[in-house]
Design a protein around this motif. Sequence first.
Motif, PDB file in Angstrom:
ATOM      1  N   GLY A  13       0.824  -1.210   0.000  1.00  0.00           N
ATOM      2  CA  GLY A  13       0.000   0.000   0.000  1.00  0.00           C
ATOM      3  C   GLY A  13       0.855   1.256   0.000  1.00  0.00           C
ATOM      4  O   GLY A  13       0.616   2.182  -0.789  1.00  0.00           O
ATOM      5  N   GLU A  32      10.847   3.070   5.998  1.00  0.00           N
ATOM      6  CA  GLU A  32      10.621   1.635   6.217  1.00  0.00           C
ATOM      7  C   GLU A  32      11.508   1.130   7.354  1.00  0.00           C
ATOM      8  O   GLU A  32      12.690   1.436   7.399  1.00  0.00           O
ATOM      9  CB  GLU A  32      10.900   0.867   4.908  1.00  0.00           C
ATOM     10  CG  GLU A  32      11.034  -0.633   5.017  1.00  0.00           C
ATOM     11  CD  GLU A  32       9.810  -1.350   5.607  1.00  0.00           C
ATOM     12  OE1 GLU A  32       8.683  -1.054   5.185  1.00  0.00           O
ATOM     13  OE2 GLU A  32      10.015  -2.205   6.499  1.00  0.00           O
ATOM     14  N   HIS A  47      -3.569 -13.428  -4.436  1.00  0.00           N
ATOM     15  CA  HIS A  47      -4.612 -13.360  -5.455  1.00  0.00           C
ATOM     16  C   HIS A  47      -4.977 -11.892  -5.639  1.00  0.00           C
ATOM     17  O   HIS A  47      -5.454 -11.253  -4.709  1.00  0.00           O
ATOM     18  CB  HIS A  47      -5.804 -14.170  -4.918  1.00  0.00           C
ATOM     19  CG  HIS A  47      -7.019 -14.125  -5.769  1.00  0.00           C
ATOM     20  ND1 HIS A  47      -7.185 -14.933  -6.867  1.00  0.00           N
ATOM     21  CD2 HIS A  47      -8.154 -13.371  -5.684  1.00  0.00           C
ATOM     22  CE1 HIS A  47      -8.373 -14.687  -7.417  1.00  0.00           C
ATOM     23  NE2 HIS A  47      -8.977 -13.734  -6.722  1.00  0.00           N
ATOM     24  N   ARG A 115       4.622 -12.010  -4.887  1.00  0.00           N
ATOM     25  CA  ARG A 115       4.858 -10.911  -3.940  1.00  0.00           C
ATOM     26  C   ARG A 115       6.239 -10.306  -4.109  1.00  0.00           C
ATOM     27  O   ARG A 115       6.413  -9.102  -4.079  1.00  0.00           O
ATOM     28  CB  ARG A 115       4.773 -11.435  -2.501  1.00  0.00           C
ATOM     29  CG  ARG A 115       3.381 -11.568  -2.015  1.00  0.00           C
ATOM     30  CD  ARG A 115       3.417 -12.098  -0.600  1.00  0.00           C
ATOM     31  NE  ARG A 115       2.078 -12.298  -0.157  1.00  0.00           N
ATOM     32  CZ  ARG A 115       1.361 -11.399   0.497  1.00  0.00           C
ATOM     33  NH1 ARG A 115       1.864 -10.251   0.830  1.00  0.00           N
ATOM     34  NH2 ARG A 115       0.126 -11.666   0.839  1.00  0.00           N
ATOM     35  N   PHE A 136       9.402   4.190  12.201  1.00  0.00           N
ATOM     36  CA  PHE A 136       8.550   5.249  12.744  1.00  0.00           C
ATOM     37  C   PHE A 136       8.232   4.904  14.192  1.00  0.00           C
ATOM     38  O   PHE A 136       7.887   3.763  14.503  1.00  0.00           O
ATOM     39  CB  PHE A 136       7.251   5.347  11.927  1.00  0.00           C
ATOM     40  CG  PHE A 136       6.192   6.152  12.615  1.00  0.00           C
ATOM     41  CD1 PHE A 136       6.129   7.523  12.434  1.00  0.00           C
ATOM     42  CD2 PHE A 136       5.300   5.541  13.486  1.00  0.00           C
ATOM     43  CE1 PHE A 136       5.173   8.275  13.109  1.00  0.00           C
ATOM     44  CE2 PHE A 136       4.338   6.288  14.165  1.00  0.00           C
ATOM     45  CZ  PHE A 136       4.277   7.649  13.975  1.00  0.00           C
ATOM     46  N   ASP A 327      -3.444  -2.857   6.082  1.00  0.00           N
ATOM     47  CA  ASP A 327      -3.449  -3.655   7.307  1.00  0.00           C
ATOM     48  C   ASP A 327      -3.296  -2.793   8.559  1.00  0.00           C
ATOM     49  O   ASP A 327      -3.636  -3.225   9.652  1.00  0.00           O
ATOM     50  CB  ASP A 327      -2.292  -4.667   7.283  1.00  0.00           C
ATOM     51  CG  ASP A 327      -2.631  -5.917   6.490  1.00  0.00           C
ATOM     52  OD1 ASP A 327      -3.655  -5.914   5.778  1.00  0.00           O
ATOM     53  OD2 ASP A 327      -1.871  -6.908   6.577  1.00  0.00           O
ATOM     54  N   GLY A 339      -7.026  -8.759   1.701  1.00  0.00           N
ATOM     55  CA  GLY A 339      -6.146  -7.861   2.477  1.00  0.00           C
ATOM     56  C   GLY A 339      -5.312  -6.965   1.582  1.00  0.00           C
ATOM     57  O   GLY A 339      -5.330  -5.734   1.708  1.00  0.00           O
ATOM     58  N   ALA A 340      -4.570  -7.569   0.661  1.00  0.00           N
ATOM     59  CA  ALA A 340      -3.715  -6.771  -0.218  1.00  0.00           C
ATOM     60  C   ALA A 340      -4.570  -5.937  -1.173  1.00  0.00           C
ATOM     61  O   ALA A 340      -4.244  -4.791  -1.476  1.00  0.00           O
ATOM     62  CB  ALA A 340      -2.790  -7.680  -1.013  1.00  0.00           C
ATOM     63  N   ASN A 341      -5.675  -6.526  -1.632  1.00  0.00           N
ATOM     64  CA  ASN A 341      -6.518  -5.790  -2.580  1.00  0.00           C
ATOM     65  C   ASN A 341      -7.120  -4.536  -1.952  1.00  0.00           C
ATOM     66  O   ASN A 341      -7.173  -3.480  -2.586  1.00  0.00           O
ATOM     67  CB  ASN A 341      -7.607  -6.718  -3.122  1.00  0.00           C
ATOM     68  CG  ASN A 341      -7.037  -7.681  -4.152  1.00  0.00           C
ATOM     69  OD1 ASN A 341      -6.578  -7.247  -5.200  1.00  0.00           O
ATOM     70  ND2 ASN A 341      -7.016  -8.970  -3.848  1.00  0.00           N
TER      71      ASN A 341
HETATM   72  C1  FAD Z   1      -0.075 -15.528   4.430  1.00  0.00           C
HETATM   73  C2  FAD Z   1      -0.854 -14.415   3.834  1.00  0.00           C
HETATM   74  C3  FAD Z   1      -1.467 -14.586   2.598  1.00  0.00           C
HETATM   75  C4  FAD Z   1      -2.185 -13.534   2.028  1.00  0.00           C
HETATM   76  N1  FAD Z   1      -2.812 -13.694   0.835  1.00  0.00           N
HETATM   77  C5  FAD Z   1      -3.534 -12.655   0.316  1.00  0.00           C
HETATM   78  C6  FAD Z   1      -4.248 -12.754  -0.953  1.00  0.00           C
HETATM   79  O1  FAD Z   1      -4.256 -13.813  -1.620  1.00  0.00           O
HETATM   80  N2  FAD Z   1      -4.899 -11.655  -1.428  1.00  0.00           N
HETATM   81  C7  FAD Z   1      -4.935 -10.497  -0.718  1.00  0.00           C
HETATM   82  O2  FAD Z   1      -5.560  -9.521  -1.174  1.00  0.00           O
HETATM   83  N3  FAD Z   1      -4.296 -10.373   0.475  1.00  0.00           N
HETATM   84  C8  FAD Z   1      -3.597 -11.402   0.998  1.00  0.00           C
HETATM   85  N4  FAD Z   1      -2.965 -11.271   2.200  1.00  0.00           N
HETATM   86  C9  FAD Z   1      -3.018  -9.990   2.912  1.00  0.00           C
HETATM   87  C10 FAD Z   1      -1.951  -9.021   2.445  1.00  0.00           C
HETATM   88  O3  FAD Z   1      -0.673  -9.602   2.418  1.00  0.00           O
HETATM   89  C11 FAD Z   1      -1.894  -7.800   3.319  1.00  0.00           C
HETATM   90  O4  FAD Z   1      -3.200  -7.353   3.562  1.00  0.00           O
HETATM   91  C12 FAD Z   1      -1.103  -6.685   2.635  1.00  0.00           C
HETATM   92  O5  FAD Z   1       0.260  -7.040   2.527  1.00  0.00           O
HETATM   93  C13 FAD Z   1      -1.233  -5.378   3.416  1.00  0.00           C
HETATM   94  O6  FAD Z   1      -0.460  -4.383   2.782  1.00  0.00           O
HETATM   95  P1  FAD Z   1       0.014  -3.126   3.603  1.00  0.00           P
HETATM   96  O7  FAD Z   1       0.762  -2.280   2.645  1.00  0.00           O
HETATM   97  O8  FAD Z   1      -1.140  -2.544   4.338  1.00  0.00           O
HETATM   98  O9  FAD Z   1       0.980  -3.691   4.739  1.00  0.00           O
HETATM   99  P2  FAD Z   1       2.272  -4.570   4.629  1.00  0.00           P
HETATM  100  O10 FAD Z   1       2.410  -5.185   3.290  1.00  0.00           O
HETATM  101  O11 FAD Z   1       2.269  -5.431   5.850  1.00  0.00           O
HETATM  102  O12 FAD Z   1       3.468  -3.512   4.760  1.00  0.00           O
HETATM  103  C14 FAD Z   1       3.752  -2.844   5.960  1.00  0.00           C
HETATM  104  C15 FAD Z   1       5.187  -2.339   5.898  1.00  0.00           C
HETATM  105  O13 FAD Z   1       5.419  -1.466   7.000  1.00  0.00           O
HETATM  106  C16 FAD Z   1       6.671  -1.768   7.588  1.00  0.00           C
HETATM  107  N5  FAD Z   1       6.627  -1.295   8.980  1.00  0.00           N
HETATM  108  C17 FAD Z   1       6.027  -1.897  10.032  1.00  0.00           C
HETATM  109  N6  FAD Z   1       6.172  -1.127  11.131  1.00  0.00           N
HETATM  110  C18 FAD Z   1       6.866  -0.026  10.756  1.00  0.00           C
HETATM  111  C19 FAD Z   1       7.316   1.132  11.457  1.00  0.00           C
HETATM  112  N7  FAD Z   1       7.058   1.319  12.747  1.00  0.00           N
HETATM  113  N8  FAD Z   1       8.002   2.073  10.760  1.00  0.00           N
HETATM  114  C20 FAD Z   1       8.281   1.909   9.419  1.00  0.00           C
HETATM  115  N9  FAD Z   1       7.876   0.818   8.720  1.00  0.00           N
HETATM  116  C21 FAD Z   1       7.177  -0.127   9.382  1.00  0.00           C
HETATM  117  C22 FAD Z   1       6.791  -3.262   7.418  1.00  0.00           C
HETATM  118  O14 FAD Z   1       8.139  -3.701   7.540  1.00  0.00           O
HETATM  119  C23 FAD Z   1       6.219  -3.467   6.019  1.00  0.00           C
HETATM  120  O15 FAD Z   1       7.205  -3.315   5.024  1.00  0.00           O
HETATM  121  C24 FAD Z   1      -2.278 -12.323   2.752  1.00  0.00           C
HETATM  122  C25 FAD Z   1      -1.654 -12.172   3.988  1.00  0.00           C
HETATM  123  C26 FAD Z   1      -0.959 -13.216   4.531  1.00  0.00           C
HETATM  124  C27 FAD Z   1      -0.344 -13.055   5.912  1.00  0.00           C
END
Ligand code: FAD
Length: 393
Positions: A13, A32, A47, A115, A136, A327, A339-341
């Motif tokens: 995201g 990060e 997915h 990924r 952060f 997330d 979640g990712a979507n």
């Molecule tokens: C096993 C698994 C399978 C999945 N399969 C799917 C799927 O098929 N389809 C789907 O849509 N979703 C799927 N998801 C969900 C999806 O992976 C997450 O919802 C998505 O990655 C969230 O993206 P994000 O950018 O919000 O957070 P994240 O991708 O978690 O990124 C957060 C980033 O912030 C960084 N961070 C954390 N704390 C700090 C801090 N204090 N300061 C600076 N940086 C920090 C982390 O290191 C990370 O790089 C799956 C999740 C899991 C666990």
Amino acid sequence: MTLRVIIAGAGLGGLTLAHGLRRAGMEAAVYERDPAPDSRAQGARFHIDDRGKHALHACLPPAHAELFEATLGHDSRALKVIGDVNGRLELLATNSFDGEDGRPDAVRPGHPVSRQLLRRILLNGMEDHVRFGREFVRFEYLGQGVRAYFADGGHADGDLLVGADGIGSAVRRQLLPHAEVIDTGARWLGGKTPITVEITGTGIIDLIGSSFTITELDDLGMILAAMQFKEPPLSAAARLLPGLEPGEATDFLMWALIPPNDRLGAGFQTLGTTRLWERARELVEPAHPTLRLVVEQAWPEQTLCLPLGASMPVEPWQPSAVTLLGDAIHAMPPNRGSGANTALQDAGRLCRYLVDERPLLDAVATYEEEMRRDGFEAVNASVSAMGEFLLRG
Ligand SMILES: Cc1cc2nc3c(=O)[nH]c(=O)nc-3n(C[C@H](O)[C@H](O)[C@H](O)COP(=O)(O)OP(=O)(O)OC[C@H]3O[C@@H](n4cnc5c(N)ncnc54)[C@H](O)[C@@H]3O)c2cc1C
């Protein structure tokens, strides 16, 4: 005046938002926590459906978006259930993904995406704008704007801080200290296995195709899903983004076991990747030989184990110079593929409203209203259907 946006977290995201804002001429700096881009395994594949694709196409430069499309896997339109029938793995059921019409409780058709490769695409061209090793820790509102503080003692000022820092978000903890993330009690112990001639020879790839597949082993569920690139990442990258090192060159099978916490033993979260892989091999010991082979032939260093958490709904809050996406605010178990979507959808939406020339707080308010509605709807759908992973839904 150019809007200055501070993004905590270089996940899917945060990076997508940064691309979109920079393409629109805004300042976006990503901070990060991880020390380097590859300091931990990024997981196997997920997915991606129309929500995620639409956001990526809206935010990424055209060559990045084209590389993303070229390296997707084949259509994924159903959940398959397979089982051991008298010593043969057979198809027991096929449940179509019928969420085309946007029904929140149904999975939308889509494609597998790697990924690791998607993260590399998202980092490409952002080298000067993503700072690794900058965790952060807290923020402070200024007369106008916000200051973000980092664990290394430094700080950055901006007009808006976006917490894109995942399920354990430090931004959320300060902004919404009452927001809760619950542990569903289930764990994801998974990895990646190259699709070799030996694996293909078992017939497993023909059986599952590009579908997300589940099977039952004693009291735990096992998931299998192939990542077969439409175009090999090496040639696609050379064609579209020369200089990008895709990392991933081989088709692979993603596998995961979903054991309840008590099946893993104490301290599983501190186990190294090889020990986790060995634990997975022990858990598949009673399984069909093909399933054992899949785990045996995995890349041990790609094994990971994650607790599956879910965010509790939060009442609307006052919009301010600090907001959240993905997330960090609406984490959910992965069974509905949302979640990712939804994280990508948030990034695309927030970018669009910030780029529209409306007052900042109006843009944040409109974004947050839509993000809460769709994000928590997806959390509810995922939590309600959690049992499908364990074939008890
Ligand atoms: C096993 C698994 C399978 C999945 N399969 C799917 C799927 O098929 N389809 C789907 O849509 N979703 C799927 N998801 C969900 C999806 O992976 C997450 O919802 C998505 O990655 C969230 O993206 P994000 O950018 O919000 O957070 P994240 O991708 O978690 O990124 C957060 C980033 O912030 C960084 N961070 C954390 N704390 C700090 C801090 N204090 N300061 C600076 N940086 C920090 C982390 O290191 C990370 O790089 C799956 C999740 C899991 C666990």
